[in-house]
Motif scaffolding. Structure first.
Motif, PDB file in Angstrom:
ATOM      1  N   ASP A  33       0.808  -1.282   0.108  1.00 13.59           N
ATOM      2  CA  ASP A  33      -0.018  -0.077  -0.015  1.00 13.59           C
ATOM      3  C   ASP A  33       0.908   1.323  -0.021  1.00 13.59           C
ATOM      4  O   ASP A  33       0.317   2.434  -0.069  1.00 13.59           O
ATOM      5  CB  ASP A  33      -0.826   0.005   1.350  1.00 13.59           C
ATOM      6  CG  ASP A  33      -0.188   0.024   2.306  1.00 13.59           C
ATOM      7  OD1 ASP A  33       0.878  -0.396   2.571  1.00 13.59           O
ATOM      8  OD2 ASP A  33      -1.108  -0.038   3.486  1.00 13.59           O
ATOM      9  N   PRO A  84       3.520   3.661  -2.238  1.00 13.58           N
ATOM     10  CA  PRO A  84       3.838   3.735  -3.430  1.00 13.58           C
ATOM     11  C   PRO A  84       5.044   3.400  -3.966  1.00 13.58           C
ATOM     12  O   PRO A  84       5.950   3.155  -3.034  1.00 13.58           O
ATOM     13  CB  PRO A  84       3.674   5.144  -3.793  1.00 13.58           C
ATOM     14  CG  PRO A  84       3.997   6.007  -2.394  1.00 13.58           C
ATOM     15  CD  PRO A  84       3.308   4.866  -1.453  1.00 13.58           C
ATOM     16  N   GLN A 103       1.917  13.436  -3.564  1.00 12.64           N
ATOM     17  CA  GLN A 103       0.835  12.681  -4.358  1.00 12.64           C
ATOM     18  C   GLN A 103       0.598  11.304  -4.404  1.00 12.64           C
ATOM     19  O   GLN A 103      -0.600  11.070  -4.374  1.00 12.64           O
ATOM     20  CB  GLN A 103       1.328  13.165  -5.906  1.00 12.64           C
ATOM     21  CG  GLN A 103       1.365  14.556  -6.160  1.00 12.64           C
ATOM     22  CD  GLN A 103       1.889  14.883  -7.481  1.00 12.64           C
ATOM     23  OE1 GLN A 103       2.428  14.115  -8.129  1.00 12.64           O
ATOM     24  NE2 GLN A 103       2.093  16.197  -7.846  1.00 12.64           N
ATOM     25  N   GLN A 104       1.711  10.574  -4.176  1.00 14.68           N
ATOM     26  CA  GLN A 104       1.410   9.100  -4.305  1.00 14.68           C
ATOM     27  C   GLN A 104       0.956   8.621  -2.987  1.00 14.68           C
ATOM     28  O   GLN A 104       0.242   7.602  -2.922  1.00 14.68           O
ATOM     29  CB  GLN A 104       2.665   8.388  -4.591  1.00 14.68           C
ATOM     30  CG  GLN A 104       3.392   8.679  -6.071  1.00 14.68           C
ATOM     31  CD  GLN A 104       2.361   8.567  -7.148  1.00 14.68           C
ATOM     32  OE1 GLN A 104       1.732   7.485  -7.147  1.00 14.68           O
ATOM     33  NE2 GLN A 104       2.031   9.402  -8.088  1.00 14.68           N
ATOM     34  N   GLU A 154      -1.273   9.962  -0.976  1.00 16.70           N
ATOM     35  CA  GLU A 154      -2.602  10.246  -0.861  1.00 16.70           C
ATOM     36  C   GLU A 154      -3.278   9.470  -1.943  1.00 16.70           C
ATOM     37  O   GLU A 154      -4.627   8.879  -1.586  1.00 16.70           O
ATOM     38  CB  GLU A 154      -2.763  11.929  -1.489  1.00 16.70           C
ATOM     39  CG  GLU A 154      -4.235  12.214  -1.255  1.00 16.70           C
ATOM     40  CD  GLU A 154      -4.561  13.524  -1.836  1.00 16.70           C
ATOM     41  OE1 GLU A 154      -5.527  13.622  -2.561  1.00 16.70           O
ATOM     42  OE2 GLU A 154      -3.595  14.270  -1.150  1.00 16.70           O
ATOM     43  N   ARG A 155      -2.635   9.029  -2.987  1.00 23.37           N
ATOM     44  CA  ARG A 155      -3.133   8.164  -4.019  1.00 23.37           C
ATOM     45  C   ARG A 155      -3.389   6.677  -3.364  1.00 23.37           C
ATOM     46  O   ARG A 155      -4.498   5.847  -3.597  1.00 23.37           O
ATOM     47  CB  ARG A 155      -2.548   8.030  -5.241  1.00 23.37           C
ATOM     48  CG  ARG A 155      -2.955   7.226  -6.217  1.00 23.37           C
ATOM     49  CD  ARG A 155      -2.238   7.071  -7.438  1.00 23.37           C
ATOM     50  NE  ARG A 155      -0.916   6.566  -7.249  1.00 23.37           N
ATOM     51  CZ  ARG A 155      -0.823   5.471  -7.061  1.00 23.37           C
ATOM     52  NH1 ARG A 155      -1.364   4.114  -7.151  1.00 23.37           N
ATOM     53  NH2 ARG A 155       0.633   4.695  -6.759  1.00 23.37           N
ATOM     54  N   CYS A 156      -2.633   6.438  -2.450  1.00 23.18           N
ATOM     55  CA  CYS A 156      -2.668   5.114  -1.914  1.00 23.18           C
ATOM     56  C   CYS A 156      -3.293   4.861  -0.660  1.00 23.18           C
ATOM     57  O   CYS A 156      -3.675   4.116   0.008  1.00 23.18           O
ATOM     58  CB  CYS A 156      -1.050   4.538  -1.657  1.00 23.18           C
ATOM     59  SG  CYS A 156      -0.274   4.296  -3.005  1.00 23.18           S
ATOM     60  N   GLY A 157      -4.125   5.890  -0.262  1.00 17.29           N
ATOM     61  CA  GLY A 157      -5.116   6.206   0.876  1.00 17.29           C
ATOM     62  C   GLY A 157      -4.364   6.394   2.166  1.00 17.29           C
ATOM     63  O   GLY A 157      -4.969   6.194   3.166  1.00 17.29           O
TER      64      GLY A 157
END
Length: 127
Positions: A38, A40, A80-81, A83-86
């Motif tokens: 989980d 990045p 960025q990454q 946040e994208r991964c939760g």
């Protein structure tokens, strides 16, 4: 003729006795990294140097990297990454080094970015 047989036999025995290198550490590193899927992937210009864990327990892990990326680009990438991964950014420090502190319901992750170095610390909450 028997000399050839013995020569072949000794070569066979000597060849079987050579131990091939075992990459247990590399396998363990891959296993640990897979557990934290989980997170990045690292940027292209980042190289894993070592992984430190509590012996026989992988609930706390530190990942040490070297990098040639500028600190700001690396921080932008992880903001960025993650946040994208939760992951949720809870705190950030811009003192001498850059520190990003993230959380998930059961995990904590801190990312320390310093000149040419990146350190990621992961643990379960309460660990």
């Amino acid at each position: 003729m028997s000399y050839i047989f013995y020569l072949f036999f000794f070569m066979l025995c000597a060849g079987c006795g050579i131990k091939k290198p075992v990459y247990i550490e590399n396998f363990q590193q891959k296993e640990i990294l897979a557990k934290y899927s989980d997170l990045p992937d690292t940027p292209f210009l980042v190289t894993l140097q070592s992984i430190e864990t509590v012996p026989d327990e992988h609930d706390q892990v530190q990942l040490f990297y070297t990098t040639m990326m500028p600190s700001q680009e690396l921080a932008d990438f992880y903001q960025q990454q993650m946040e994208r991964c939760g992951w949720e950014l809870l705190a950030e420090s811009h003192a001498q080094d850059r520190l990003l502190y993230y959380t998930k319901p059961t995990q904590i992750c801190s990312i320390l970015i310093s000149e040419n170095k990146l350190t990621i610390y992961l643990c379960k909450k309460g660990a």
